[in-house]
Design a protein around this motif. Structure first.
Motif, PDB file in Angstrom:
ATOM      1  N   VAL A 177       0.840  -1.203   0.000  1.00 10.70           N
ATOM      2  CA  VAL A 177       0.000   0.000   0.000  1.00 10.70           C
ATOM      3  C   VAL A 177       0.874   1.252   0.000  1.00 10.70           C
ATOM      4  CG1 VAL A 177      -1.652   1.330   1.393  1.00 10.70           C
ATOM      5  CG2 VAL A 177      -1.991  -1.118   1.042  1.00 10.70           C
ATOM      6  N   LEU A 178       1.905   1.261   0.833  1.00 16.37           N
ATOM      7  CA  LEU A 178       2.794   2.426   0.860  1.00 16.37           C
ATOM      8  C   LEU A 178       3.564   2.586  -0.450  1.00 16.37           C
ATOM      9  CD1 LEU A 178       4.273   2.497   4.457  1.00 16.37           C
ATOM     10  CD2 LEU A 178       2.848   4.198   3.355  1.00 16.37           C
ATOM     11  N   GLY A 179       3.909   1.479  -1.081  1.00 14.85           N
ATOM     12  CA  GLY A 179       4.577   1.553  -2.380  1.00 14.85           C
ATOM     13  C   GLY A 179       3.684   2.198  -3.424  1.00 14.85           C
ATOM     14  N   MET A 180       2.405   1.824  -3.421  1.00 20.77           N
ATOM     15  CA  MET A 180       1.459   2.449  -4.347  1.00 20.77           C
ATOM     16  C   MET A 180       1.279   3.935  -4.021  1.00 20.77           C
ATOM     17  SD  MET A 180       0.695   0.339  -6.629  1.00 20.77           S
ATOM     18  CE  MET A 180      -0.549   1.332  -7.404  1.00 20.77           C
ATOM     19  N   SER A 204       7.567   7.654   3.158  1.00 16.72           N
ATOM     20  CA  SER A 204       6.997   6.383   2.699  1.00 16.72           C
ATOM     21  C   SER A 204       8.057   5.336   2.385  1.00 16.72           C
ATOM     22  CB  SER A 204       6.073   6.601   1.506  1.00 16.72           C
ATOM     23  OG  SER A 204       6.781   7.182   0.431  1.00 16.72           O
ATOM     24  N   GLU A 205       9.149   5.734   1.755  1.00 20.33           N
ATOM     25  CA  GLU A 205      10.199   4.772   1.424  1.00 20.33           C
ATOM     26  C   GLU A 205      10.846   4.199   2.685  1.00 20.33           C
ATOM     27  OE1 GLU A 205      14.381   4.513  -1.024  1.00 20.33           O
ATOM     28  OE2 GLU A 205      12.990   6.149  -1.464  1.00 20.33           O
ATOM     29  N   VAL A 206      11.019   5.025   3.675  1.00 19.79           N
ATOM     30  CA  VAL A 206      11.606   4.581   4.943  1.00 19.79           C
ATOM     31  C   VAL A 206      10.685   3.566   5.621  1.00 19.79           C
ATOM     32  CG1 VAL A 206      12.385   5.355   7.210  1.00 19.79           C
ATOM     33  CG2 VAL A 206      12.795   6.767   5.210  1.00 19.79           C
ATOM     34  N   ARG A 215      10.815   0.137   3.895  1.00 22.42           N
ATOM     35  CA  ARG A 215      11.977  -0.644   4.350  1.00 22.42           C
ATOM     36  C   ARG A 215      11.744  -1.224   5.735  1.00 22.42           C
ATOM     37  NH1 ARG A 215      16.383   3.464   3.453  1.00 22.42           N
ATOM     38  NH2 ARG A 215      15.802   4.008   1.351  1.00 22.42           N
ATOM     39  N   PHE A 216      11.208  -0.406   6.617  1.00 21.75           N
ATOM     40  CA  PHE A 216      10.902  -0.834   7.982  1.00 21.75           C
ATOM     41  C   PHE A 216       9.948  -2.033   7.962  1.00 21.75           C
ATOM     42  CE2 PHE A 216       7.998  -0.488  11.598  1.00 21.75           C
ATOM     43  CZ  PHE A 216       8.874  -0.445  12.664  1.00 21.75           C
ATOM     44  N   PHE A 217       8.878  -1.932   7.184  1.00 26.23           N
ATOM     45  CA  PHE A 217       7.902  -3.022   7.114  1.00 26.23           C
ATOM     46  C   PHE A 217       8.492  -4.275   6.474  1.00 26.23           C
ATOM     47  CE2 PHE A 217       4.301   0.318   7.020  1.00 26.23           C
ATOM     48  CZ  PHE A 217       4.254   0.323   8.405  1.00 26.23           C
ATOM     49  N   LEU A 218       9.356  -4.106   5.478  1.00 23.19           N
ATOM     50  CA  LEU A 218       9.967  -5.275   4.829  1.00 23.19           C
ATOM     51  C   LEU A 218      10.927  -6.008   5.773  1.00 23.19           C
ATOM     52  CD1 LEU A 218      10.598  -3.996   1.192  1.00 23.19           C
ATOM     53  CD2 LEU A 218       8.865  -5.619   1.979  1.00 23.19           C
ATOM     54  N   ILE A 219      11.642  -5.260   6.588  1.00 17.65           N
ATOM     55  CA  ILE A 219      12.522  -5.898   7.580  1.00 17.65           C
ATOM     56  C   ILE A 219      11.686  -6.748   8.526  1.00 17.65           C
ATOM     57  CG2 ILE A 219      13.995  -5.454   9.585  1.00 17.65           C
ATOM     58  CD1 ILE A 219      14.977  -2.923   8.037  1.00 17.65           C
ATOM     59  N   MET A 268      15.156   7.593  12.036  1.00 21.22           N
ATOM     60  CA  MET A 268      14.987   7.249  10.628  1.00 21.22           C
ATOM     61  C   MET A 268      14.916   8.534   9.806  1.00 21.22           C
ATOM     62  SD  MET A 268      12.214   4.231  10.679  1.00 21.22           S
ATOM     63  CE  MET A 268      12.423   2.794  11.690  1.00 21.22           C
ATOM     64  N   ALA A 269      15.645   8.564   8.713  1.00 24.33           N
ATOM     65  CA  ALA A 269      15.596   9.722   7.821  1.00 24.33           C
ATOM     66  C   ALA A 269      14.189   9.841   7.256  1.00 24.33           C
ATOM     67  CB  ALA A 269      16.599   9.549   6.692  1.00 24.33           C
ATOM     68  N   GLY A 270      13.610  10.987   7.388  1.00 30.82           N
ATOM     69  CA  GLY A 270      12.246  11.205   6.932  1.00 30.82           C
ATOM     70  C   GLY A 270      11.215  10.968   8.023  1.00 30.82           C
ATOM     71  N   LEU A 271      11.615  10.256   9.064  1.00 27.42           N
ATOM     72  CA  LEU A 271      10.739  10.007  10.225  1.00 27.42           C
ATOM     73  C   LEU A 271      11.556  10.249  11.483  1.00 27.42           C
ATOM     74  CD1 LEU A 271       8.898   6.734   9.156  1.00 27.42           C
ATOM     75  CD2 LEU A 271       7.883   8.972   9.466  1.00 27.42           C
ATOM     76  N   GLU A 272      11.917  11.453  11.718  1.00 29.88           N
ATOM     77  CA  GLU A 272      12.824  11.795  12.809  1.00 29.88           C
ATOM     78  C   GLU A 272      12.266  11.456  14.183  1.00 29.88           C
ATOM     79  OE1 GLU A 272      12.482  13.725  10.078  1.00 29.88           O
ATOM     80  OE2 GLU A 272      14.486  13.300   9.338  1.00 29.88           O
TER      81      GLU A 272
END
Length: 164
Positions: free
Chosen positions: A29-32, A48-50, A53-57, A122-126
Motif C-alpha cells: 500500500v505504501l509503495g502504491m 513512505s520509502e523509509v 523498508r521498515f515493514f519489509l525488515i 529514521m531519515a524522513g521520520l525523525e
C-alpha cells in the motif's frame, strides 16, 4: 507435553506469519502511495520509502518462524533423501543445533544492535527511533526458535515433497 508445545508453536508461528503478511500488505500500500505521490502528483512523500523498508525488515524476520516450522529453511536435500531413517534423525538434530546457534547469534547481536540504534532516527521520520527497525532481529529470532524446535519435535520437510 509435546502436543501442548506444538499447539502453542502453531499459534505463535501463525501469529508471526499473519504479522508478516500484514507487513507485506502495508509495504504494498505504501509503495502504491509513493508511486502516486511521486509520479502523478509530483509531491513525493519522504517518509513512505523509509516505512516500506521498515515493514519489509519486519516481514522477513516475522516470516522466518513459519519457514523454519515447515522445514523450508536450512536443509541438506540430497543428504536427507539418501540417508537411512536413523541417520535422518541425527541429521535433523545436527541441523537444529546449528540453526539454534545461528539464531542465538542473531538474537544476541540483534538486541545489542537495537540498543545502539535507540539514539538514531529514521531519515524522513525523525520522531521514530531505529530501535524499532532493529528489534525485528531478536523478536523474529525468538519466534524462529519456537518454529525450529517444533520442526524437530514434528518434522516437516515440505520443500522435499514439492522439489522437482
Amino acid at each position: 507435553m509435546k502436543s501442548a508445545y506444538l499447539s502453542v508453536a502453531r499459534r505463535l508461528t501463525g501469529f508471526s506469519l499473519g504479522f508478516a503478511c500484514l507487513m507485506l500488505i502495508l509495504s504494498s500500500v505504501l509503495g502504491m502511495y509513493q508511486i502516486l505521490t511521486r509520479f502523478i502528483f509530483e509531491q513525493p512523500a519522504e517518509w513512505s520509502e523509509v516505512l516500506i523498508r521498515f515493514f519489509l525488515i519486519w516481514m522477513v524476520f516475522m516470516g522466518l518462524p513459519e519457514a523454519f516450522r515447515l522445514g523450508s529453511m536450512v536443509s541438506i536435500d540430497l543428504m536427507h533423501r539418501l540417508a537411512p531413517p536413523a541417520f535422518r534423525r541425527v541429521l535433523d538434530f545436527a541441523i537444529t543445533l546449528a540453526t539454534l546457534a545461528l539464531l542465538a547469534v542473531i538474537i544476541w547481536y540483534g538486541w545489542d544492535y537495537a540498543q545502539r540504534g535507540k539514539v538514531q532516527t529514521m531519515a524522513g521520520l525523525e520522531e521514530l527511533s531505529m530501535f524499532w527497525a532493529y528489534v525485528a532481529l531478536p523478536v523474529g529470532g525468538l519466534f524462529a526458535v519456537i518454529g525450529v524446535i517444533a520442526n524437530l519435535l514434528d518434522p516437516q520437510h515440505q520443500e522435499l515433497e514439492t522439489a522437482q
